[in-house]
Write a protein that holds these residues in place. Structure first.
Motif, PDB file in Angstrom:
ATOM      1  N   ASN A  65       0.803  -1.215   0.000  1.00 21.55           N
ATOM      2  CA  ASN A  65       0.000   0.000   0.000  1.00 21.55           C
ATOM      3  C   ASN A  65       0.843   1.275   0.000  1.00 21.55           C
ATOM      4  N   GLU A  66       2.129   1.109  -0.214  1.00 17.98           N
ATOM      5  CA  GLU A  66       2.991   2.283  -0.313  1.00 17.98           C
ATOM      6  C   GLU A  66       2.807   2.972  -1.669  1.00 17.98           C
ATOM      7  N   THR A  67       3.344   4.185  -1.783  1.00 16.63           N
ATOM      8  CA  THR A  67       3.265   4.911  -3.050  1.00 16.63           C
ATOM      9  C   THR A  67       4.088   4.204  -4.121  1.00 16.63           C
ATOM     10  N   GLY A 105       6.934  11.352  -0.718  1.00 14.64           N
ATOM     11  CA  GLY A 105       5.656  10.653  -0.586  1.00 14.64           C
ATOM     12  C   GLY A 105       4.447  11.550  -0.779  1.00 14.64           C
ATOM     13  N   THR A 107       2.405  12.079  -3.060  1.00 13.83           N
ATOM     14  CA  THR A 107       1.188  11.557  -3.686  1.00 13.83           C
ATOM     15  C   THR A 107       0.246  10.943  -2.644  1.00 13.83           C
ATOM     16  N   SER A 108       0.775  10.526  -1.496  1.00 17.48           N
ATOM     17  CA  SER A 108      -0.101  10.064  -0.419  1.00 17.48           C
ATOM     18  C   SER A 108      -0.998  11.196   0.060  1.00 17.48           C
ATOM     19  N   GLU A 111      -3.653  11.954  -2.646  1.00 13.63           N
ATOM     20  CA  GLU A 111      -4.775  11.016  -2.642  1.00 13.63           C
ATOM     21  C   GLU A 111      -5.683  11.245  -1.437  1.00 13.63           C
ATOM     22  N   ALA A 112      -5.091  11.585  -0.299  1.00 12.65           N
ATOM     23  CA  ALA A 112      -5.894  11.876   0.886  1.00 12.65           C
ATOM     24  C   ALA A 112      -6.758  13.116   0.670  1.00 12.65           C
ATOM     25  N   MET A 127      -0.765   8.404   7.134  1.00 15.68           N
ATOM     26  CA  MET A 127      -0.686   9.245   5.943  1.00 15.68           C
ATOM     27  C   MET A 127       0.308  10.386   6.098  1.00 15.68           C
ATOM     28  N   LYS A 130       3.744   9.025   5.669  1.00 19.50           N
ATOM     29  CA  LYS A 130       4.004   8.571   4.304  1.00 19.50           C
ATOM     30  C   LYS A 130       4.202   9.723   3.326  1.00 19.50           C
ATOM     31  N   ARG A 131       3.573  10.857   3.571  1.00 20.10           N
ATOM     32  CA  ARG A 131       3.643  11.954   2.614  1.00 20.10           C
ATOM     33  C   ARG A 131       4.915  12.789   2.762  1.00 20.10           C
TER      34      ARG A 131
END
Length: 396
Positions: A65-67, A105, A107-108, A111-112, A127, A130-131
């Protein structure tokens, strides 16, 4: 400067292939990895030509589930360590990891945001981690249980070149024993929207470096090299690196190419190698009029006709933070093959007599020294490397 920084491992993922072998085969096979795609964002539609990594990116289950950016980096990092026969048991090694990326990261977070706008207010707890720019480096270190210092550089399109320069300097200053350096970036709405708003994307065809100047084609990918001081240089040797800024314009280089030329002369002073000894230059070659005309002016003024130049962005697209490392790996491959990979482009109408620029057909040439240029926004940060390589083909 002590010239003892050897390249002992290489790993790459690009639209040309997963791994060094497939990438090399398609690079010299003049495979066109840039394809037309349509991107939509609310009411906005963009038809663009991009270099997409379409293969399945097989990473451990915990990273499913990572980018995509993380997955690209993970696979390139693993190949680089494997090819270097990295010794994880040697706990006394001082390790530095230098990662260049434009997006990290992000793109996380993108998407959020889209989910939030659609009414989904339940964001995953991880999140915000990850970002971040540093999340990819964090996870690469954690996966292997490494004790390492690490640095994440985000200087747009020069990021991974800066990462390699930093790793080289850390080794030369005896701050580490091993430097694992590279970069990564994925295609995203963020990048597409930014370059589209600047009118910098070629929407008519894939980019044509050193030709019509109608704009770039974005791409994605990742690459890493392992640098060590005393191990055999399986893939080459870093001789120097330099960074400067035109302080001229936020997005455009100075048309005369003075900043780029200064970098080349800095490297010559560092290494004692005259510019007329450089056999091959992998140029930035984006396909924009501002960049390509500047490079032409700089090359014409400072290098002899025997120095051959190409841009490999006509095959991979412009991979932003990964561009420098992918193109330095292309320099390694050019030296290993003793061939200049051709610029996949149109015949030049602006300068039909030019002989430095290799277009549409690979060029056999003895290559002892290669130079890689990367230019970036932000008052035009400029970075480059000078390499020498002597390695048997069995290493590939």
């Amino acid at each position: 400067m002590v010239h003892n920084v050897n390249i002992t491992g290489v790993g790459i993922v690009s639209s040309l292939g997963l791994g060094i072998e497939e990438h090399k085969r398609n690079l010299f096979g003049q495979v066109d990895a840039i394809q037309q795609r349509q991107f939509t964002n609310n009411e906005h539609i963009l038809d663009s030509y991009v270099g997409i990594v379409e293969q399945n990116l097989n990473v451990p289950e915990k990273y499913k589930n990572e980018t995509k950016n993380f997955k690209l980096a993970f696979l390139a990092f693993e190949e680089a360590l494997s090819s270097a026969k990295f010794n994880f048991k040697n706990k006394e090694q001082r390790i530095a990891i230098c990662l260049g990326t434009s997006l990290g990261g992000k793109t996380s977070g993108q998407e959020a945001l889209y989910a939030f706008e659609d009414g989904n207010y339940d964001l995953e707890e991880e999140m915000f981690e990850k970002r971040s720019l540093h999340h990819i480096a964090d996870e690469l270190i954690a996966y292997h249980g490494l004790v390492a210092s690490y640095y994440v550089i985000s200087t747009a399109c020069s990021a991974s070149n800066n990462a390699v320069i930093l790793g080289t300097q850390l080794l030369q200053d005896d701050k580490c024993d091993v430097a694992i350096c590279g970069g990564c970036d994925e295609l995203s709405d963020i990048s597409l929207a930014g370059f589209s708003s600047l009118g910098a994307i070629n929407i008519e065809s894939s980019c044509n470096p050193y030709s019509l100047g109608k704009g770039i084609s974005l791409g994605e990918g990742a690459g890493f090299i392992v640098l060590e001081k005393n191990s055999p240089r399986n893939y080459g040797k870093i001789l120097g690196g330099s960074i400067t800024s035109d302080a001229y314009h936020i997005t455009a280089p100075k048309a005369t190419g003075e900043g780029a030329a200064q970098i080349a002369y800095n490297l010559s002073d560092q290494t004692g190698i005259l510019l007329d000894k450089i056999d091959y230059i992998n140029g930035h070659g984006t396909g924009t009029r501002a960049n390509d005309s500047m490079e032409r002016a700089m090359i014409e003024k400072n290098f002899p006709v025997e120095t051959k130049i190409s841009s490999t962005k006509g095959q991979t697209g412009h991979t932003l933070g990964a561009a420098g490392i992918i193109e330095i790996i292309n320099c390694i491959l050019a030296m290993q093959e003793q061939r200049v990979p051709a610029t996949k482009t149109l015949p030049s109408e602006e300068n039909p007599m030019e002989t430095n620029f290799i277009k549409n057909k690979n060029f056999n040439k003895k290559i002892n020294y290669a130079l890689n240029f990367s230019f970036a926004f932000g008052a035009t940060i400029v970075a480059s490397f000078l390499l020498k390589i002597k390695c048997p083909k069995k290493h590939f």
